[in-house]
Scaffold this motif. Structure first.
Motif, PDB file in Angstrom:
ATOM      1  N   GLU A 276       0.797  -1.228   0.000  1.00  0.00           N
ATOM      2  CA  GLU A 276       0.000   0.000   0.000  1.00  0.00           C
ATOM      3  C   GLU A 276       0.832   1.283   0.000  1.00  0.00           C
ATOM      4  O   GLU A 276       0.323   2.341  -0.374  1.00  0.00           O
ATOM      5  CB  GLU A 276      -0.943   0.008   1.213  1.00  0.00           C
ATOM      6  N   ASP A 277       2.078   1.229   0.435  1.00  0.00           N
ATOM      7  CA  ASP A 277       2.913   2.434   0.392  1.00  0.00           C
ATOM      8  C   ASP A 277       3.160   2.835  -1.047  1.00  0.00           C
ATOM      9  O   ASP A 277       2.988   2.037  -1.984  1.00  0.00           O
ATOM     10  CB  ASP A 277       4.245   2.179   1.103  1.00  0.00           C
ATOM     11  N   THR A 278       3.596   4.091  -1.243  1.00  0.00           N
ATOM     12  CA  THR A 278       3.818   4.597  -2.598  1.00  0.00           C
ATOM     13  C   THR A 278       4.828   3.726  -3.332  1.00  0.00           C
ATOM     14  O   THR A 278       5.794   3.234  -2.742  1.00  0.00           O
ATOM     15  CB  THR A 278       4.342   6.046  -2.567  1.00  0.00           C
ATOM     16  N   HIS A 280       7.096   4.419  -5.485  1.00  0.00           N
ATOM     17  CA  HIS A 280       8.470   4.941  -5.525  1.00  0.00           C
ATOM     18  C   HIS A 280       9.237   4.561  -4.266  1.00  0.00           C
ATOM     19  O   HIS A 280      10.382   4.091  -4.336  1.00  0.00           O
ATOM     20  CB  HIS A 280       8.451   6.459  -5.683  1.00  0.00           C
ATOM     21  N   SER A 281       8.602   4.737  -3.122  1.00  0.00           N
ATOM     22  CA  SER A 281       9.268   4.424  -1.860  1.00  0.00           C
ATOM     23  C   SER A 281       9.540   2.923  -1.739  1.00  0.00           C
ATOM     24  O   SER A 281      10.630   2.500  -1.340  1.00  0.00           O
ATOM     25  CB  SER A 281       8.407   4.894  -0.687  1.00  0.00           C
ATOM     26  N   ARG A 340       4.708  -5.592  -7.620  1.00  0.00           N
ATOM     27  CA  ARG A 340       4.362  -4.170  -7.499  1.00  0.00           C
ATOM     28  C   ARG A 340       4.581  -3.429  -8.813  1.00  0.00           C
ATOM     29  O   ARG A 340       3.787  -2.572  -9.199  1.00  0.00           O
ATOM     30  CB  ARG A 340       5.207  -3.512  -6.403  1.00  0.00           C
ATOM     31  N   GLU A 344       1.834  -1.437 -11.223  1.00  0.00           N
ATOM     32  CA  GLU A 344       1.980  -0.041 -11.653  1.00  0.00           C
ATOM     33  C   GLU A 344       1.841   0.077 -13.164  1.00  0.00           C
ATOM     34  O   GLU A 344       1.234   1.025 -13.659  1.00  0.00           O
ATOM     35  CB  GLU A 344       3.355   0.494 -11.215  1.00  0.00           C
TER      36      GLU A 344
END
Length: 913
Positions: A276-278, A280-281, A340, A344
């Motif tokens: 769930e975190d962005t 990019h991070s 992930r 995206e």
């Protein structure tokens, strides 16, 4: 209560059965019944004074005891003990009994309990650390450290007289290993000298601090730590100062380092919500974690599979070490990143109205409750099932994505480079079966592009491979690389590009009919590159080994050979450590890093050269200073530095003092060499400091003389005197610091010549405008004794004026510059050399006096009346009233005219007019 109906005994027997892994079908009930009948169990349960029950699995039964006995048995022990001196009942069964296992030894059990359970709770937990006395916290830390030491010293591998480094059971983390060598360096053992332990301790110090504080580092900092760790363990393994580092110990160290790095990566990534975190991070952190894993796997394979296996002084035996767990962790992280990344890209290509169908909360449901960074054989099936379910969820949108990709690729298929980039960028999407099938034509286009791509590289390689680096027809050149290293780096870059093409084709194109042809040709070219790479290295090895037998090659260095020699013809100082050795060291280091096994002879030479490299570099700096100091000195100051230069030269020519000593310093005496280097550096620093000081004085004098050249010699003579005094003070100051006056003659003469230039310039300027710059002479014009007169008299003014001229003209005769009293002056010739300027000065002076006479003549008609007999004149010319009236009128007119006379005509100043 007894037997089967006693809940307390069932609790003890069930806990013991579970702990020892007794299967119900294997007689667990019978073993439990045997334990129930033991009196030791009854005493523990029914006697408030009995605090301990020890259960062991021995043979076909469970034995019980009320005390722990020190034995050498390797059997595990399960201990039940009470919190309070009470009888055990069903009510306090779970509140008054503690359970602990004891593995290996009591020391190990206590150490692990303190380290893993009690120290973290009491020292780090916010609630308990506040209420725990700081003194007790310190004692607890000391207890943990003491138990760690005791654990290592209690190993069977250690006794008071015997020590074995092969037993590493107490080494569970990298810090345990570092601490082990610290303790050995402090205490020493027969099998491990303090000196050797100190050497290993110092080598590990470079990384020890980072491992002690590992959790304070970021993932990106640990990437650098992995590289530093690789260099450190390589230095430990290949050191030749002491006995080799044991292979079993190094194997364990590589293993515990990998485990420590893997757990660190897991802890860091566990703080993120990977689903769930962005993106990019998540991507940035996972890539760093993958890099840590891959770098350590690569380091272990390179060190134990290539470098150390070919290191003849201490070869790695058996198979290379492969850190499987951290490698599998890296693969798991790569799979997480792929999932992930795939999501995206799906979101990027999916129409806006359909993105809600792939919302995060829905698409990643299969991974709920599963921590993907916790890799182990038990979580692998769960992970595979979750990935399969995830792929089923995204299957419906794959057709739409394929259409989008097809259109996107069609727009750039005329550009092979862009085509490669787009396939590489969206590789995760294109690998999926449905999308892969839909992009059949595009993948065939990619295969053709890859064939052309590799063919172009093959043609370019064939054109350049026989040329010189940097030439148009030679290999591309890099900075600070020798030819062999440059060629190998160039060809390895080509290998990477070709290998990337092969991997891309294997991932996306393996089902195409032309794949096998491409794969064979690309691999053939790749093999050709590897052959060229090996040939370059082999040629270099042969050339170096042939040079080893040539004394003139610069590669022959013997430990007992002199470190330097003084050329009897040129007088230059030469260090007997050639630049070719420096180049060789760099080549050996670079080629080793590129994965080549250096031949034993060359490696031995490199080790010898490396041993003396530091001293050689310092000596070369000193030699360069000695050979160039003459050019750094100001010519006129050389006599002033003669004594320091001679002292420096004496050290060079006579490195050893005292009777009976060898005439030369040799490489094989490091202490003597180090002392000599310090002596040389001290002498060089003294002469360098002296030279800098004298140059600074010289620079200051330059500024002062330049300023004198712009100071008016006639009007500002005091400033000239002050400036000259500053120069003389400088000479006096240096003389007081120990410089001999006789050694300063050349420098004084130099500055006298510079002063001569400045003085002559101002002297010539002064002669040009002497009449304008002499001091003012105030002259009054008076009428006295019936005639006009100057006050002071004209002749006195004339004499005074010419006296001032003479004073200026004779300045060079009295000027001494910075010479000493007995030295002959060089300034006296200035008057004669500038005699032509005197004519101009005298001509302007006579003109000035002529103008002064003309001023007197202007007033003659005004004083006529004072030069006649007035009574006779009146009687003669004033006979009537009209005559008187006419003369009165004329007198008034002349009076008014007199009032209008300019003041300079009444008072003349002998100065510029």
């Amino acid at each position: 209560m007894a037997g089967e109906g006693d809940r307390r005994k069932r609790f003890i027997s069930s806990t013991a059965a579970n702990y020892f892994g007794l299967e119900p079908a294997g007689g667990a009930a019978a073993l439990a019944a045997g334990l129930h009948s033991r009196p030791e169990l009854s005493r523990f349960l029914d006697d408030g004074n009995e605090f301990l029950l020890v259960v062991q699995h021995s043979g076909a039964q469970l034995s019980a005891s009320n005390k722990i006995e020190a034995t050498d048995s390797k059997n595990n022990v399960l201990v039940f003990f009470k919190l309070r001196p009470d009888v055990i009942t069903e009510d306090n069964l779970h509140s008054n009994i503690l359970v602990s296992s004891m593995l290996d030894s009591p020391i190990n059990t206590l150490y692990q309990a303190v380290r893993q359970v009690f120290a973290p709770v009491l020292l780090k937990d916010e609630k308990w650390s506040k209420t725990f006395d700081p003194k007790l916290q310190k004692l607890l830390s000391e207890l943990e450290a003491g138990l760690s030491t005791a654990l290592r010293r209690s190993d069977p591998s250690y006794t008071g007289t015997k020590f074995s480094e092969d037993d590493v059971r107490a080494i569970l983390t990298p810090t345990d290993e570092f601490q082990f060598w610290r303790e050995c360096a402090h205490r020493g053992h027969k099998g491990c000298s303090k000196e050797r332990a100190s050497y290993f301790r110092d080598l590990f110090e470079d990384i020890a601090k980072d491992y002690y504080n590992l959790d304070t580092l970021s993932l990106f900092e640990v990437v650098d730590l992995v590289e530093a760790t690789k260099d450190t363990v390589d230095s430990v393994w290949r050191q030749t100062e002491h006995d080799p580092y044991p292979q079993s110990r190094m194997h364990n160290l590589l293993d515990v380092i990998g485990g420590s790095l893997g757990r660190f990566v897991q802890r860091k990534l566990a703080t993120l919500n990977l689903w769930e975190d962005t993106f990019h991070s998540v991507k940035e952190n996972i890539q760093a974690g993958i890099l840590v894993c891959e770098q350590w796997v690569s380091a272990c394979e390179y060190l134990t599979g290539q470098l150390w296996q070919h290191y003849t002084l201490h070869p790695w035996k058996n198979e290379k070490y492969f850190p499987e767990l951290i490698a599998k962790l890296g693969q798991r992280l790569d799979e997480v990143l792929t999932v992930r990344t795939l999501h995206e890209k799906l979101m990027f290509f999916l129409p806006a109205g359909e993105k809600n169908s792939l919302h995060l909360s829905h698409v990643f449901e299969p991974f709920a409750g599963l921590n993907p960074v916790h890799y182990n054989p038990y979580t692998e099936p769960l992970w595979r099932a979750a990935v399969s379910q995830y792929e089923r969820i995204i299957a419906p949108v794959e057709q739409k994505i394929a259409t989008k990709l097809k259109k996107f690729i069609s727009e750039i298929q005329d550009s092979p480079l862009q085509l490669l980039q787009i396939f590489q960028k969206h590789k995760e999407l294109i690998k999926h079966p449905k999308i892969n099938k839909e992009l059949l034509f595009e993948r065939e286009t990619l295969l053709a592009a890859l064939q052309d791509y590799v063919k172009d590289y093959e043609t370019d390689f064939g054109t350049r491979c026989h040329g010189v680096p940097g030439d148009v027809s030679g290999p591309l050149s890099g900075k600070n690389l020798s030819e062999v290293v440059n060629n190998i780096v160039w060809v390895q870059q080509l290998e990477l590009k070709v290998d990337d093409s092969i991997k891309l084709a294997e991932a996306l194109l393996s089902d195409l009919s032309g794949f096998q042809t491409f794969h064979q040709s690309a691999n053939s070219f790749l093999e050709q590159l590897k052959v060229y790479e090996q040939e370059q290295f082999d040629d270099w090895s042969r050339n170096i080994q042939s040079e080893l037998s040539n004394p003139k090659s610069g590669l022959c260095i013997q430990a007992n050979s002199p470190v330097m020699e003084l050329d009897p013809i040129s007088g230059t100082l030469n260090i007997l450590y050639s630049d070719r050795l420096v180049t060789l060291l760099r080549e050996v280091r670079q080629l080793s890093a590129l994965g080549f096994a250096i031949p034993t002879k060359i490696q031995h030479l490199a080790n010898t050269a490396q041993k003396f490299c530091k001293q050689a570099v310092i000596l070369k700096q000193v030699a360069h200073f000695y050979n160039s100091i003459d050019q750094q000195m100001i010519w006129s100051q050389k006599p002033m530095m003669l004594q320091s230069a001679l002292a420096f030269e004496q050290i060079i020519k006579h490195p050893k003092s005292g009777p009976g000593g060898k005439a030369q310093i040799t490489w094989d005496n490091p202490r003597e060499l180090e002392a000599y280097i310090q002596k040389l550096q001290g002498a060089a620093e003294r002469i360098s400091t002296e030279n800098r000081k004298l140059r600074k004085w010289h620079t200051n004098f330059i500024q002062k003389v330049i300023s004198l050249m712009n100071i008016d010699l006639l009007r500002q003579q005091q400033r000239w005197k002050d400036g000259l005094q500053e120069l003389r003070t400088g000479f006096a100051s240096l003389e007081s610091q120990g410089f001999k006056s006789s050694d300063m003659k050349a420098w004084r003469q130099h500055w006298n010549h510079q002063l001569y230039k400045a003085l002559e310039h101002q002297y010539q300027m002064g002669l040009e405008a002497l009449n304008e710059n002499l001091p003012e002479i105030i002259i009054d014009l008076t009428f006295k004794q019936g005639r006009l007169q100057f006050r002071p008299p004209f002749e006195e003014v004339r004499a005074r004026y010419y006296r001032e001229m003479k004073r200026f003209i004779s300045i060079p005769n009295q000027f001494r510059g910075v010479s000493e009293a007995e030295d002959e002056s060089i300034f006296t010739v200035m008057t004669e050399r500038n005699a032509n300027g005197f004519l101009t000065a005298f001509s302007k002076a006579e003109d000035l006096f002529r103008r002064l006479t003309d001023v007197s003549n202007q007033f003659k008609e005004w004083v006529v009346i004072g030069q006649v007999d007035m009574e006779h004149l009146v009687k003669t010319h004033l006979s009537s009233k009209q005559d008187w009236e006419k003369n009165f009128k004329a007198l008034k007119v002349r009076g008014k005219e007199a009032e209008r006379l300019p003041s300079y005509l009444l008072e003349f100043c002998l100065s510029p007019v």
